[in-house]
Design a protein around this motif. Structure first.
Motif, PDB file in Angstrom:
ATOM      1  N   GLN A   1     -31.833  20.491 -30.289  1.00 55.75           N
ATOM      2  CA  GLN A   1     -31.895  20.734 -28.847  1.00 55.75           C
ATOM      3  C   GLN A   1     -32.914  21.800 -28.464  1.00 55.75           C
ATOM      4  O   GLN A   1     -33.501  21.752 -27.382  1.00 55.75           O
ATOM      5  CB  GLN A   1     -30.520  21.173 -28.337  1.00 55.75           C
ATOM      6  N   LEU A   2     -33.139  22.768 -29.361  1.00 56.06           N
ATOM      7  CA  LEU A   2     -33.971  23.914 -28.996  1.00 56.06           C
ATOM      8  C   LEU A   2     -35.451  23.531 -28.914  1.00 56.06           C
ATOM      9  O   LEU A   2     -36.030  23.002 -29.855  1.00 56.06           O
ATOM     10  CB  LEU A   2     -33.786  25.045 -30.018  1.00 56.06           C
ATOM     11  N   LYS A   3     -36.040  23.790 -27.766  1.00 57.25           N
ATOM     12  CA  LYS A   3     -37.462  23.484 -27.552  1.00 57.25           C
ATOM     13  C   LYS A   3     -38.288  24.746 -27.293  1.00 57.25           C
ATOM     14  O   LYS A   3     -39.498  24.756 -27.440  1.00 57.25           O
ATOM     15  CB  LYS A   3     -37.627  22.529 -26.357  1.00 57.25           C
ATOM     16  N   SER A   4     -37.582  25.810 -26.888  1.00 54.45           N
ATOM     17  CA  SER A   4     -38.257  27.091 -26.647  1.00 54.45           C
ATOM     18  C   SER A   4     -37.190  28.187 -26.627  1.00 54.45           C
ATOM     19  O   SER A   4     -35.995  27.893 -26.559  1.00 54.45           O
ATOM     20  CB  SER A   4     -39.010  27.075 -25.308  1.00 54.45           C
ATOM     21  N   GLY A   5     -37.643  29.438 -26.696  1.00 53.22           N
ATOM     22  CA  GLY A   5     -36.687  30.550 -26.661  1.00 53.22           C
ATOM     23  C   GLY A   5     -36.683  31.327 -27.966  1.00 53.22           C
ATOM     24  O   GLY A   5     -37.676  31.343 -28.703  1.00 53.22           O
ATOM     25  N   ARG A   6     -35.544  31.970 -28.256  1.00 53.06           N
ATOM     26  CA  ARG A   6     -35.463  32.806 -29.458  1.00 53.06           C
ATOM     27  C   ARG A   6     -34.322  32.315 -30.360  1.00 53.06           C
ATOM     28  O   ARG A   6     -33.192  32.141 -29.913  1.00 53.06           O
ATOM     29  CB  ARG A   6     -35.237  34.270 -29.087  1.00 53.06           C
TER      30      ARG A   6
ATOM     31  N   GLU B   1     -28.753  51.280 -32.524  1.00 53.69           N
ATOM     32  CA  GLU B   1     -28.362  49.914 -32.188  1.00 53.69           C
ATOM     33  C   GLU B   1     -29.416  49.237 -31.319  1.00 53.69           C
ATOM     34  O   GLU B   1     -30.004  49.850 -30.432  1.00 53.69           O
ATOM     35  CB  GLU B   1     -27.002  49.902 -31.495  1.00 53.69           C
ATOM     36  N   VAL B   2     -29.624  47.949 -31.615  1.00 52.59           N
ATOM     37  CA  VAL B   2     -30.580  47.136 -30.872  1.00 52.59           C
ATOM     38  C   VAL B   2     -29.854  45.891 -30.379  1.00 52.59           C
ATOM     39  O   VAL B   2     -29.162  45.225 -31.153  1.00 52.59           O
ATOM     40  CB  VAL B   2     -31.764  46.705 -31.777  1.00 52.59           C
ATOM     41  N   THR B   3     -29.975  45.578 -29.096  1.00 52.32           N
ATOM     42  CA  THR B   3     -29.377  44.362 -28.544  1.00 52.32           C
ATOM     43  C   THR B   3     -30.490  43.382 -28.199  1.00 52.32           C
ATOM     44  O   THR B   3     -31.453  43.736 -27.531  1.00 52.32           O
ATOM     45  CB  THR B   3     -28.519  44.674 -27.308  1.00 52.32           C
ATOM     46  N   GLN B   4     -30.325  42.157 -28.684  1.00 54.88           N
ATOM     47  CA  GLN B   4     -31.368  41.152 -28.538  1.00 54.88           C
ATOM     48  C   GLN B   4     -30.798  39.879 -27.919  1.00 54.88           C
ATOM     49  O   GLN B   4     -29.706  39.431 -28.293  1.00 54.88           O
ATOM     50  CB  GLN B   4     -31.953  40.843 -29.924  1.00 54.88           C
ATOM     51  N   GLN B   5     -31.535  39.307 -26.982  1.00 51.51           N
ATOM     52  CA  GLN B   5     -31.142  38.023 -26.389  1.00 51.51           C
ATOM     53  C   GLN B   5     -31.470  36.906 -27.374  1.00 51.51           C
ATOM     54  O   GLN B   5     -32.410  37.007 -28.154  1.00 51.51           O
ATOM     55  CB  GLN B   5     -31.889  37.824 -25.061  1.00 51.51           C
ATOM     56  N   PHE B   6     -30.676  35.825 -27.333  1.00 55.84           N
ATOM     57  CA  PHE B   6     -30.959  34.678 -28.194  1.00 55.84           C
ATOM     58  C   PHE B   6     -30.644  33.375 -27.460  1.00 55.84           C
ATOM     59  O   PHE B   6     -29.859  33.355 -26.514  1.00 55.84           O
ATOM     60  CB  PHE B   6     -30.141  34.755 -29.495  1.00 55.84           C
ATOM     61  N   ASP B   7     -31.254  32.307 -27.935  1.00 52.93           N
ATOM     62  CA  ASP B   7     -30.896  30.951 -27.505  1.00 52.93           C
ATOM     63  C   ASP B   7     -30.124  30.230 -28.605  1.00 52.93           C
ATOM     64  O   ASP B   7     -29.306  29.361 -28.330  1.00 52.93           O
ATOM     65  CB  ASP B   7     -32.164  30.176 -27.138  1.00 52.93           C
TER      66      ASP B   7
ATOM     67  N   ALA C   1     -23.185  35.858 -22.655  1.00 57.24           N
ATOM     68  CA  ALA C   1     -24.449  36.503 -22.278  1.00 57.24           C
ATOM     69  C   ALA C   1     -25.578  36.158 -23.246  1.00 57.24           C
ATOM     70  O   ALA C   1     -26.742  36.471 -22.976  1.00 57.24           O
ATOM     71  CB  ALA C   1     -24.272  38.016 -22.217  1.00 57.24           C
ATOM     72  N   GLN C   2     -25.224  35.531 -24.350  1.00 57.58           N
ATOM     73  CA  GLN C   2     -26.169  35.194 -25.421  1.00 57.58           C
ATOM     74  C   GLN C   2     -26.980  36.412 -25.862  1.00 57.58           C
ATOM     75  O   GLN C   2     -28.213  36.412 -25.877  1.00 57.58           O
ATOM     76  CB  GLN C   2     -27.098  34.044 -24.993  1.00 57.58           C
ATOM     77  N   THR C   3     -26.236  37.469 -26.234  1.00 58.69           N
ATOM     78  CA  THR C   3     -26.871  38.657 -26.799  1.00 58.69           C
ATOM     79  C   THR C   3     -26.201  39.024 -28.120  1.00 58.69           C
ATOM     80  O   THR C   3     -24.996  38.796 -28.295  1.00 58.69           O
ATOM     81  CB  THR C   3     -26.789  39.871 -25.846  1.00 58.69           C
ATOM     82  N   ALA C   4     -27.000  39.566 -29.027  1.00 56.62           N
ATOM     83  CA  ALA C   4     -26.494  40.017 -30.328  1.00 56.62           C
ATOM     84  C   ALA C   4     -26.914  41.465 -30.526  1.00 56.62           C
ATOM     85  O   ALA C   4     -28.053  41.840 -30.219  1.00 56.62           O
ATOM     86  CB  ALA C   4     -27.071  39.140 -31.437  1.00 56.62           C
ATOM     87  N   THR C   5     -25.987  42.271 -31.042  1.00 57.47           N
ATOM     88  CA  THR C   5     -26.263  43.691 -31.262  1.00 57.47           C
ATOM     89  C   THR C   5     -26.339  43.975 -32.754  1.00 57.47           C
ATOM     90  O   THR C   5     -25.455  43.564 -33.519  1.00 57.47           O
ATOM     91  CB  THR C   5     -25.187  44.568 -30.606  1.00 57.47           C
ATOM     92  N   PHE C   6     -27.390  44.679 -33.140  1.00 56.45           N
ATOM     93  CA  PHE C   6     -27.645  44.981 -34.543  1.00 56.45           C
ATOM     94  C   PHE C   6     -27.700  46.479 -34.760  1.00 56.45           C
ATOM     95  O   PHE C   6     -28.215  47.222 -33.914  1.00 56.45           O
ATOM     96  CB  PHE C   6     -28.984  44.369 -34.990  1.00 56.45           C
ATOM     97  N   LYS C   7     -27.178  46.918 -35.905  1.00 60.43           N
ATOM     98  CA  LYS C   7     -27.294  48.319 -36.291  1.00 60.43           C
ATOM     99  C   LYS C   7     -28.527  48.450 -37.182  1.00 60.43           C
ATOM    100  O   LYS C   7     -28.659  47.749 -38.183  1.00 60.43           O
ATOM    101  CB  LYS C   7     -26.043  48.773 -37.033  1.00 60.43           C
ATOM    102  N   THR C   8     -29.443  49.325 -36.799  1.00 58.95           N
ATOM    103  CA  THR C   8     -30.657  49.564 -37.577  1.00 58.95           C
ATOM    104  C   THR C   8     -30.780  51.057 -37.859  1.00 58.95           C
ATOM    105  O   THR C   8     -29.990  51.866 -37.351  1.00 58.95           O
ATOM    106  CB  THR C   8     -31.909  49.086 -36.818  1.00 58.95           C
TER     107      THR C   8
END
Length: 409
Positions: free
Chosen positions: A147-152, A244-250, A233-240
């Motif tokens: 299904q994915l055609k664009s995005g992250r 912490e970094v929050t990133q949007q995803f598809d 919200a389609q966001t993921a939070t990572f510990k670096t």
């Protein structure tokens, strides 16, 4: 309370390691009295789930009934283990019964700790969040990829240990290969967020993998550990290291943290990390000579793969039978593990290695060079290895996996 039942050999776990060991023991000693403790109705060929998520296999080919893979002559105790009493050679089961043994073989596998990532369980299988680590979710992975055609698209890997350390990458490469051939890869941002500090733990295979990271324009984010997911919200939070970094995803392909089963971790059989505390060569328990451990729940510092269990089962078989005969172990395990890294549809980097990252190829280099992406390993993974699993390993046929000689301690 009912009287304890007794068996010469009690095996905890009806997964790859437990079934293979029972079958190997019965090949050598057909009259052996073996009980397998396993609550599940189904048995899975888990290495196939990567191929399901890549649109290569149908999920059904990776699943069979547990009854169909139980070796003939084994007593199946269809319940789970609750606790171990190794000083009295007893296991207490979830149904309240007790079973006694002369030899105990511990192979309950590893537990997928989905709950350790905030918000993950509520959104798995929806909102673009998937994982090839579950039978019911691998088809959703393939659905999302198509299904994915664009995005992250983000692919994650938790801290070690996990089963099949290459699987987080395999799903990513197969997805990228599909997007490349569909002509949409240029419109998709692909990130590999790995909690570890290296792409792959055995350095010899990294150059070939990095070629594909470059080919697919993957953003490599090491030292990045998924800690929370907001599905709607389609966001993921990572510990670096930077915080912490929050990133949007598809699309988000998650590999969950993995831990020892609690009943094992709480028992006298475990080491401090919760794994069955065994000698890494003989697979015999370091404190209880009539207990052996193998598979993903063992304390051995090897890659946790089905290929490792295939090599471990004959070693445990030989040494456990010698224990029953009042003798010491003679077979040794060298840490062999295999990880066929599916870098594109039709090509694999066949990583095979033992303890310390020592390369352990099964084939001459003129036939298969594991440090390069080649077609023959793909044919092995797609056609031969599933057949070998069902018809060889689970039947006690030790093709390519005989017990090693005793290794000097």
């Amino acid at each position: 309370m009912s009287q304890p039942t007794s068996h010469q050999v009690v095996i905890i776990g009806g997964g790859a390691a437990g079934i293979a060991t029972a079958a190997s023991m019965l090949k050598r000693q057909p009259t052996l009295d073996i009980a397998i403790v396993e609550p599940a109705d189904a048995h899975y060929y888990q290495p196939g789930w990567t191929m399901v998520g890549g649109g290569v296999f149908q999920p059904e080919v990776t699943r069979r009934t547990m009854a169909s893979v139980m070796p003939r002559g084994v007593t199946w105790l269809k319940t789970a283990a609750k606790s171990f009493q190794p000083d009295s050679n007893e296991v207490t089961l979830e149904d309240g019964s007790t079973v006694r043994y002369d030899v105990l073989i511990v192979a309950p596998g590893i537990r997928l700790a989905w709950e350790k990532i905030d918000g993950l369980e509520a959104t798995l299988g929806s909102n673009g969040v998937t994982s090839n680590y579950r039978y019911d979710l691998a088809p959703y992975t393939w659905e999302l990829v198509q299904q994915l055609k664009s995005g992250r698209a983000i692919f994650t890997q938790p801290p070690m240990p996990i089963k099949c350390a290459g699987a987080p990458q395999k799903s990513m490469y197969l997805s990228c290969d599909h997007w490349l051939h569909a002509g949409v890869l240029g419109d998709i941002e692909v990130e590999f967020r790995n909690a570890g500090g290296v792409l792959f733990g055995v350095a010899d295979y990294v150059p070939a993998l990095m070629d594909y990271v470059g080919k697919y324009h993957i953003a490599l984010k090491l030292g990045s550990n998924l800690v929370a997911v907001d599905g709607p919200a389609q966001t993921a939070t990572f510990k670096t290291e930077e915080g912490e970094v929050t990133q949007q995803f598809d699309m988000l392909h998650v590999v969950p943290p993995q831990v020892a089963p609690q009943f094992l971790a709480d028992s006298p059989l475990s080491n401090e990390a919760g794994w069955t505390d065994v000698d890494q060569h003989t697979l015999q328990h370091v404190r209880y000579p009539n207990v052996f451990g193998l598979g993903d729940a063992g304390s051995m510092p090897n890659a946790k793969t089905a290929a490792a269990a295939r090599k471990q089962a004959p070693v445990v078989t030989v040494n456990a039978l010698r224990q029953l005969a009042g003798k010491g172990p003679t077979a040794g395990y060298d840490g062999y593990g295999s990880c066929p890294l599916t870098v594109e549809r039709g090509k694999i980097v066949l990583a095979e290695f033992g303890y310390g990252g020592k390369l352990a190829p099964s084939f001459p280099s003129w036939l298969i060079d594991g440090t390069k992406a080649q077609r023959l390993p793909w044919l092995l993974k797609a056609d031969f290895l599933p057949w070998l699993y069902w018809n060889g390993m689970l039947k006690g046929r030790e093709w390519l996996a005989g017990p090693g000689n005793m290794i000097a301690q």
